[in-house]
Enzyme design. Sequence first.
Site, PDB file in Angstrom:
ATOM      1  N   CYS A 139       6.446  12.008 -12.421  1.00 55.08           N
ATOM      2  CA  CYS A 139       7.376  11.022 -12.967  1.00 55.08           C
ATOM      3  C   CYS A 139       7.902  10.103 -11.850  1.00 55.08           C
ATOM      4  O   CYS A 139       7.197   9.198 -11.422  1.00 55.08           O
ATOM      5  CB  CYS A 139       8.477  11.710 -13.757  1.00 55.08           C
ATOM      6  SG  CYS A 139       9.344  10.614 -14.904  1.00 55.08           S
ATOM      7  N   HIS A 180       6.148  15.863 -17.031  1.00 52.33           N
ATOM      8  CA  HIS A 180       6.782  16.931 -16.251  1.00 52.33           C
ATOM      9  C   HIS A 180       6.123  18.282 -16.546  1.00 52.33           C
ATOM     10  O   HIS A 180       6.616  19.025 -17.401  1.00 52.33           O
ATOM     11  CB  HIS A 180       8.274  17.019 -16.599  1.00 52.33           C
ATOM     12  CG  HIS A 180       9.064  15.851 -16.146  1.00 52.33           C
ATOM     13  ND1 HIS A 180       9.675  15.799 -14.913  1.00 52.33           N
ATOM     14  CD2 HIS A 180       9.347  14.671 -16.755  1.00 52.33           C
ATOM     15  CE1 HIS A 180      10.311  14.650 -14.785  1.00 52.33           C
ATOM     16  NE2 HIS A 180      10.119  13.948 -15.883  1.00 52.33           N
ATOM     17  N   GLU A 240       6.356  20.886 -14.879  1.00 53.00           N
ATOM     18  CA  GLU A 240       7.289  21.939 -14.467  1.00 53.00           C
ATOM     19  C   GLU A 240       8.252  22.334 -15.586  1.00 53.00           C
ATOM     20  O   GLU A 240       8.942  23.332 -15.471  1.00 53.00           O
ATOM     21  CB  GLU A 240       8.071  21.502 -13.219  1.00 53.00           C
ATOM     22  CG  GLU A 240       9.142  20.462 -13.438  1.00 53.00           C
ATOM     23  CD  GLU A 240       8.657  19.022 -13.532  1.00 53.00           C
ATOM     24  OE1 GLU A 240       9.522  18.123 -13.561  1.00 53.00           O
ATOM     25  OE2 GLU A 240       7.433  18.781 -13.583  1.00 53.00           O
TER      26      GLU A 240
END
Length: 185
Positions: free
Chosen positions: A79, A168, A170
């Site tokens: 991002c 994302h 994560e």
Amino acid sequence: MTIGILALQGAFAEHAHVLGKLGVPHFEIRQKKDMEREFDGLILPGGESTVMGKLLRTSELFDPVREKILSGMPVFGTCAGLILLAKEVEDDISHLATMDICVKRNAYGRQLGSFYTEETFQGLGMIPMTFIRAPYITSVSGDTEILAEVEGRIVAAREGNQLVTAFHPELNESLKVHEYFLNMI
């Protein structure tokens, strides 16, 4: 193998959590002296790219981070990290400018424009993708390889030692994208 995570602002703790699940030693990079540690790869997390760019400069991390990347250290930008690496940013300034991509910031709109989907990532198959005020890549050049697209927009790419995602990874249970990055090292 040890990974440094830029921890000036943004989702650095979430990347640390994923690396912990994978059993990979890691540490946070907050000051110039942290760059003196031995490490094999670097993560530039999501967050606010303009703030991160300013903090890179005021903390005197800009040049050491850029030099590591240009000397071949594997780097993974998610991002805002993608925006930091882009050589061209539409309607904004570029920051580290190490990757042959052009990026549109906040391309999916404000926070309300955030969304989740699953799409194919080259070599990984279908993976979950969470987009939060996300950019996308409008064009690639040089040796940059497109790894994933959503609705015709480029959301993941790789150029040599640099990997970027507009989403994302994560924030999802899948560890595939982080494993892909670790395999680059």
